[in-house]
Design a protein around this motif. Structure first.
Motif, PDB file in Angstrom:
ATOM      1  N   CYS A  30      49.025  49.108  42.103  1.00  0.00           N
ATOM      2  CA  CYS A  30      47.702  48.462  42.214  1.00  0.00           C
ATOM      3  C   CYS A  30      46.662  49.448  42.751  1.00  0.00           C
ATOM      4  O   CYS A  30      45.522  49.464  42.275  1.00  0.00           O
ATOM      5  CB  CYS A  30      47.785  47.233  43.122  1.00  0.00           C
ATOM      6  SG  CYS A  30      48.729  45.881  42.413  1.00  0.00           S
ATOM      7  N   ARG A  34      43.287  50.719  40.606  1.00  0.00           N
ATOM      8  CA  ARG A  34      41.901  50.579  41.053  1.00  0.00           C
ATOM      9  C   ARG A  34      41.099  51.839  40.741  1.00  0.00           C
ATOM     10  O   ARG A  34      39.890  51.787  40.581  1.00  0.00           O
ATOM     11  CB  ARG A  34      41.843  50.241  42.538  1.00  0.00           C
ATOM     12  CG  ARG A  34      42.205  48.798  42.821  1.00  0.00           C
ATOM     13  CD  ARG A  34      41.807  48.356  44.207  1.00  0.00           C
ATOM     14  NE  ARG A  34      42.615  48.901  45.260  1.00  0.00           N
ATOM     15  CZ  ARG A  34      43.687  48.322  45.780  1.00  0.00           C
ATOM     16  NH1 ARG A  34      44.109  47.173  45.294  1.00  0.00           N
ATOM     17  NH2 ARG A  34      44.333  48.879  46.772  1.00  0.00           N
ATOM     18  N   THR A 113      33.324  38.926  43.487  1.00  0.00           N
ATOM     19  CA  THR A 113      34.044  40.148  43.861  1.00  0.00           C
ATOM     20  C   THR A 113      34.403  40.936  42.600  1.00  0.00           C
ATOM     21  O   THR A 113      34.293  42.159  42.568  1.00  0.00           O
ATOM     22  CB  THR A 113      35.326  39.795  44.647  1.00  0.00           C
ATOM     23  OG1 THR A 113      34.956  39.026  45.785  1.00  0.00           O
ATOM     24  CG2 THR A 113      36.063  41.034  45.083  1.00  0.00           C
ATOM     25  N   HIS A 114      34.834  40.220  41.564  1.00  0.00           N
ATOM     26  CA  HIS A 114      35.182  40.876  40.297  1.00  0.00           C
ATOM     27  C   HIS A 114      33.979  41.627  39.733  1.00  0.00           C
ATOM     28  O   HIS A 114      34.113  42.757  39.257  1.00  0.00           O
ATOM     29  CB  HIS A 114      35.697  39.838  39.290  1.00  0.00           C
ATOM     30  CG  HIS A 114      35.959  40.413  37.941  1.00  0.00           C
ATOM     31  ND1 HIS A 114      37.061  41.203  37.674  1.00  0.00           N
ATOM     32  CD2 HIS A 114      35.240  40.345  36.787  1.00  0.00           C
ATOM     33  CE1 HIS A 114      37.011  41.590  36.404  1.00  0.00           C
ATOM     34  NE2 HIS A 114      35.922  41.087  35.842  1.00  0.00           N
ATOM     35  N   LYS A 117      33.454  44.827  41.764  1.00  0.00           N
ATOM     36  CA  LYS A 117      34.455  45.843  41.416  1.00  0.00           C
ATOM     37  C   LYS A 117      34.172  46.437  40.038  1.00  0.00           C
ATOM     38  O   LYS A 117      34.299  47.645  39.834  1.00  0.00           O
ATOM     39  CB  LYS A 117      35.862  45.247  41.444  1.00  0.00           C
ATOM     40  CG  LYS A 117      36.373  44.997  42.845  1.00  0.00           C
ATOM     41  CD  LYS A 117      37.779  44.407  42.807  1.00  0.00           C
ATOM     42  CE  LYS A 117      38.323  44.164  44.190  1.00  0.00           C
ATOM     43  NZ  LYS A 117      39.653  43.539  44.161  1.00  0.00           N
ATOM     44  N   LYS A 132      35.111  53.296  46.812  1.00  0.00           N
ATOM     45  CA  LYS A 132      36.429  52.678  46.627  1.00  0.00           C
ATOM     46  C   LYS A 132      37.335  52.944  47.822  1.00  0.00           C
ATOM     47  O   LYS A 132      38.030  52.044  48.289  1.00  0.00           O
ATOM     48  CB  LYS A 132      37.092  53.201  45.347  1.00  0.00           C
ATOM     49  CG  LYS A 132      36.518  52.612  44.087  1.00  0.00           C
ATOM     50  CD  LYS A 132      37.251  53.153  42.884  1.00  0.00           C
ATOM     51  CE  LYS A 132      36.744  52.542  41.601  1.00  0.00           C
ATOM     52  NZ  LYS A 132      37.482  53.077  40.438  1.00  0.00           N
ATOM     53  N   LEU A 135      35.694  50.767  50.810  1.00  0.00           N
ATOM     54  CA  LEU A 135      35.717  49.311  50.655  1.00  0.00           C
ATOM     55  C   LEU A 135      37.066  48.752  50.225  1.00  0.00           C
ATOM     56  O   LEU A 135      37.530  47.765  50.782  1.00  0.00           O
ATOM     57  CB  LEU A 135      34.676  48.869  49.626  1.00  0.00           C
ATOM     58  CG  LEU A 135      33.224  48.913  50.033  1.00  0.00           C
ATOM     59  CD1 LEU A 135      32.342  48.378  48.919  1.00  0.00           C
ATOM     60  CD2 LEU A 135      33.001  48.090  51.295  1.00  0.00           C
ATOM     61  N   LEU A 136      37.675  49.361  49.224  1.00  0.00           N
ATOM     62  CA  LEU A 136      38.891  48.795  48.663  1.00  0.00           C
ATOM     63  C   LEU A 136      40.147  49.254  49.396  1.00  0.00           C
ATOM     64  O   LEU A 136      41.094  48.487  49.546  1.00  0.00           O
ATOM     65  CB  LEU A 136      39.018  49.149  47.174  1.00  0.00           C
ATOM     66  CG  LEU A 136      37.882  48.662  46.280  1.00  0.00           C
ATOM     67  CD1 LEU A 136      38.123  49.084  44.844  1.00  0.00           C
ATOM     68  CD2 LEU A 136      37.717  47.152  46.369  1.00  0.00           C
ATOM     69  N   GLU A 137      40.163  50.506  49.824  1.00  0.00           N
ATOM     70  CA  GLU A 137      41.370  51.039  50.452  1.00  0.00           C
ATOM     71  C   GLU A 137      41.308  51.019  51.969  1.00  0.00           C
ATOM     72  O   GLU A 137      42.325  51.207  52.627  1.00  0.00           O
ATOM     73  CB  GLU A 137      41.642  52.466  49.962  1.00  0.00           C
ATOM     74  CG  GLU A 137      41.728  52.598  48.446  1.00  0.00           C
ATOM     75  CD  GLU A 137      42.775  51.696  47.805  1.00  0.00           C
ATOM     76  OE1 GLU A 137      43.797  51.397  48.458  1.00  0.00           O
ATOM     77  OE2 GLU A 137      42.572  51.260  46.665  1.00  0.00           O
TER      78      GLU A 137
END
Length: 179
Positions: A30, A34, A113-114, A117, A132, A135-137
């Motif tokens: 995953c 991303r 959120t989608h 992203k 990324k 925010l994401l990691e």
């Protein structure tokens, strides 16, 4: 239990390696997805990351969780893959800039959120990586600086610019250009 597995991996125990692989492969896939947005590429990067992790497992000292250590390898391999694929990145010297830290990540409540992203994918590459990773990691600026081999100031600058660019793109896409 996990420390035992890691010690066995340090002794090149294939069964222990397989157990660690099974434990982390889905989550790390995953993470790679991303960045790469392609299952075949993510699978390739994931395999390379695990090989590298097992080759360098002696370097794992336990100061962070094994998952965090492995995630850093996956992120680095993903970024290396993208750089090799594009092979036309331009280095920016942002060390002279002063950046004001701001935690204002608010966007209109009708934006999902989608959609955020999805819109991140339109950011320039150097901003996209930092956004990324932050925010994401969940990496902080010192970790991002180390991963991307940039200064913490450059990380903050790129995050701020990336956030502003992301807001512009979202505004144009999802609630008109209204100034």
């Amino acid at each position: 239990m996990q420390l035992e597995l890691i010690e066995k991996c340090k002794n090149n125990n294939r069964s222990a390696q397989l157990q660690l692989y099974k434990k982390y492969c889905d989550g790390m896939f995953c993470v790679a997805m991303r960045f790469l947005k392609n299952a075949d590429d993510a699978e390739d990067v994931l395999q390379e990351a695990f090989i590298k992790a097992f080759q360098r497992i002696e370097q794992y000292k336990g100061d962070v969780t094994f998952g965090a250590w492995l995630k850093k390898i996956v992120v680095n391999r993903s970024i290396d893959f993208l750089k090799a694929k594009r092979n036309n990145t331009i280095a920016l010297d942002e060390s002279y800039m002063h950046v004001a830290d701001t935690d204002d990540w608010n966007v209109a409540s009708n934006v999902t959120t989608h959609q955020v992203k999805e819109t991140m994918e339109e950011l320039p590459e150097n901003y996209q990586y930092v956004v990324k990773l932050f925010l994401l990691e969940g990496y902080d600026h010192s970790e991002i600086a180390e991963i991307l081999d940039i200064s913490e100031t450059a990380s903050r600058t790129r995050l701020l610019r990336g956030k502003n660019k992301l807001k512009e793109l979202l505004k144009a896409k999802y609630y008109g250009t209204g100034s």
